[in-house]
Write a protein that holds these residues in place. Structure first.
Motif, PDB file in Angstrom:
ATOM      1  N   LEU A  60      29.375 -47.276  12.546  1.00 50.22           N
ATOM      2  CA  LEU A  60      28.205 -48.042  12.956  1.00 50.22           C
ATOM      3  C   LEU A  60      27.032 -47.671  12.057  1.00 50.22           C
ATOM      4  O   LEU A  60      26.722 -46.490  11.891  1.00 50.22           O
ATOM      5  CB  LEU A  60      27.840 -47.757  14.415  1.00 50.22           C
ATOM      6  N   LEU A  62      23.238 -47.602  11.845  1.00 45.32           N
ATOM      7  CA  LEU A  62      22.203 -47.622  12.867  1.00 45.32           C
ATOM      8  C   LEU A  62      20.807 -47.514  12.250  1.00 45.32           C
ATOM      9  O   LEU A  62      20.616 -46.840  11.241  1.00 45.32           O
ATOM     10  CB  LEU A  62      22.424 -46.485  13.862  1.00 45.32           C
ATOM     11  N   THR A  66      18.338 -45.972  16.566  1.00 43.44           N
ATOM     12  CA  THR A  66      19.741 -45.639  16.816  1.00 43.44           C
ATOM     13  C   THR A  66      20.469 -46.826  17.442  1.00 43.44           C
ATOM     14  O   THR A  66      21.274 -46.675  18.362  1.00 43.44           O
ATOM     15  CB  THR A  66      19.881 -44.391  17.710  1.00 43.44           C
ATOM     16  N   LYS A  67      20.209 -48.015  16.902  1.00 41.66           N
ATOM     17  CA  LYS A  67      20.831 -49.240  17.388  1.00 41.66           C
ATOM     18  C   LYS A  67      21.386 -50.044  16.212  1.00 41.66           C
ATOM     19  O   LYS A  67      20.971 -49.881  15.063  1.00 41.66           O
ATOM     20  CB  LYS A  67      19.815 -50.093  18.159  1.00 41.66           C
ATOM     21  N   LEU A  68      22.308 -50.934  16.536  1.00 44.76           N
ATOM     22  CA  LEU A  68      22.827 -51.875  15.557  1.00 44.76           C
ATOM     23  C   LEU A  68      21.847 -53.034  15.413  1.00 44.76           C
ATOM     24  O   LEU A  68      21.575 -53.722  16.400  1.00 44.76           O
ATOM     25  CB  LEU A  68      24.184 -52.427  16.002  1.00 44.76           C
ATOM     26  N   GLN A 170      33.755 -40.526  19.445  1.00 39.86           N
ATOM     27  CA  GLN A 170      32.772 -40.423  18.359  1.00 39.86           C
ATOM     28  C   GLN A 170      33.095 -39.170  17.551  1.00 39.86           C
ATOM     29  O   GLN A 170      33.089 -38.063  18.084  1.00 39.86           O
ATOM     30  CB  GLN A 170      31.347 -40.357  18.913  1.00 39.86           C
ATOM     31  N   LYS A 173      28.509 -37.874  12.830  1.00 36.87           N
ATOM     32  CA  LYS A 173      27.244 -38.573  12.647  1.00 36.87           C
ATOM     33  C   LYS A 173      26.566 -38.068  11.384  1.00 36.87           C
ATOM     34  O   LYS A 173      26.480 -36.867  11.152  1.00 36.87           O
ATOM     35  CB  LYS A 173      26.320 -38.360  13.851  1.00 36.87           C
ATOM     36  N   ILE A 202      26.703 -50.163  23.888  1.00 44.61           N
ATOM     37  CA  ILE A 202      25.972 -48.888  23.841  1.00 44.61           C
ATOM     38  C   ILE A 202      24.932 -48.911  22.739  1.00 44.61           C
ATOM     39  O   ILE A 202      23.809 -48.396  22.899  1.00 44.61           O
ATOM     40  CB  ILE A 202      26.961 -47.729  23.614  1.00 44.61           C
ATOM     41  N   TYR A 203      25.271 -49.550  21.613  1.00 36.39           N
ATOM     42  CA  TYR A 203      24.403 -49.507  20.441  1.00 36.39           C
ATOM     43  C   TYR A 203      23.661 -50.810  20.181  1.00 36.39           C
ATOM     44  O   TYR A 203      23.036 -50.970  19.137  1.00 36.39           O
ATOM     45  CB  TYR A 203      25.222 -49.126  19.211  1.00 36.39           C
ATOM     46  N   THR A 204      23.734 -51.750  21.121  1.00 34.01           N
ATOM     47  CA  THR A 204      23.008 -53.015  20.976  1.00 34.01           C
ATOM     48  C   THR A 204      21.632 -52.895  21.623  1.00 34.01           C
ATOM     49  O   THR A 204      21.532 -52.408  22.755  1.00 34.01           O
ATOM     50  CB  THR A 204      23.789 -54.163  21.633  1.00 34.01           C
TER      51      THR A 204
END
Length: 208
Positions: A60, A62, A66-68, A170, A173, A202-204
């Motif tokens: 991902l 980010l 910390t989002k897409l 995960q 990172k 989770i990352y949207t």
């Protein structure tokens, strides 16, 4: 140089003109006959063999939150090249065989990553885990190797033995420190999810 990482270990690397700026991330595992998923009675009578356990490596990209920023920032076998062309999924291994060029392989060119990319999170999952009755307790010798292109691995991150039915994990990172350095942290964090849409949620970013 070769460093073995365990959970919560971290390592900082510097980009320099004399050093490779493209790293390869290879995930390999063993899937022995003793670790295969149990078959139903009907499949035994029909002579069907259990499906090989298929791990999938993805990453991902980010932003500072910390989002897409878009779904296309999730790079996997289904979306193998990022829009910026800096991240590529190069190999989709269906069986765990770790012969040359048979790993789950991702490649990242750090000096061409867009400035909005503040971190990268590497995730491994099991394809059709629920349908095939499979999880990470059924694999062994699973390891993520980090290496410059065409060089020996710099780092290795080996998975512990999991006893619970985990299907999403995960692994790693990488966080941007400045324009020339990144902090790499071993996570090894199980995720309480079973599907890709749950991971993306989770990352949207949340909408108001």
């Amino acid at each position: 140089m070769s460093i073995k990482l365990v959970a919560q270990d971290s390592w900082r690397f510097q980009l320099a003109a004399t050093q490779p700026t493209t790293l390869t991330f290879d995930f390999t595992w063993s899937n022995s006959s003793t670790l295969e998923a149990p078959r139903s009675l009907g499949s035994v009578f029909r002579g069907l063999q259990p499906a090989a356990l298929d791990c999938d490596l993805a990453v991902l990209l980010l932003n500072a939150q910390t989002k897409l920023p878009t779904p296309a920032a999730f790079i996997s076998f289904a979306t193998p090249i990022s829009a910026c062309k800096s991240v590529r999924h190069l190999s989709d291994n269906l069986t765990g065989t770790n012969a040359a060029n048979k790993q789950e392989r991702l490649q990242v060119c750090f000096d061409t990553l867009p400035t909005w990319v503040e971190s990268l999170v590497f995730v491994v999952s099991i394809y059709e885990a629920a349908k095939r009755h499979q999880d990470f307790s059924q694999i062994q010798n699973a390891c993520l190797l980090v290496s410059p292109v065409d060089h020996k691995p710099w780092l290795s991150l080996c998975l512990p033995k999991f006893e619970t039915p985990i299907t999403y994990l995960q692994l790693l990172k990488l966080t941007r420190q400045d324009n020339n350095s990144w902090l790499l942290q071993a996570l090894l964090e199980p995720l309480p999810i079973t599907t890709l849409p749950e991971l993306l949620k989770i990352y949207t970013p949340t909408t108001t």
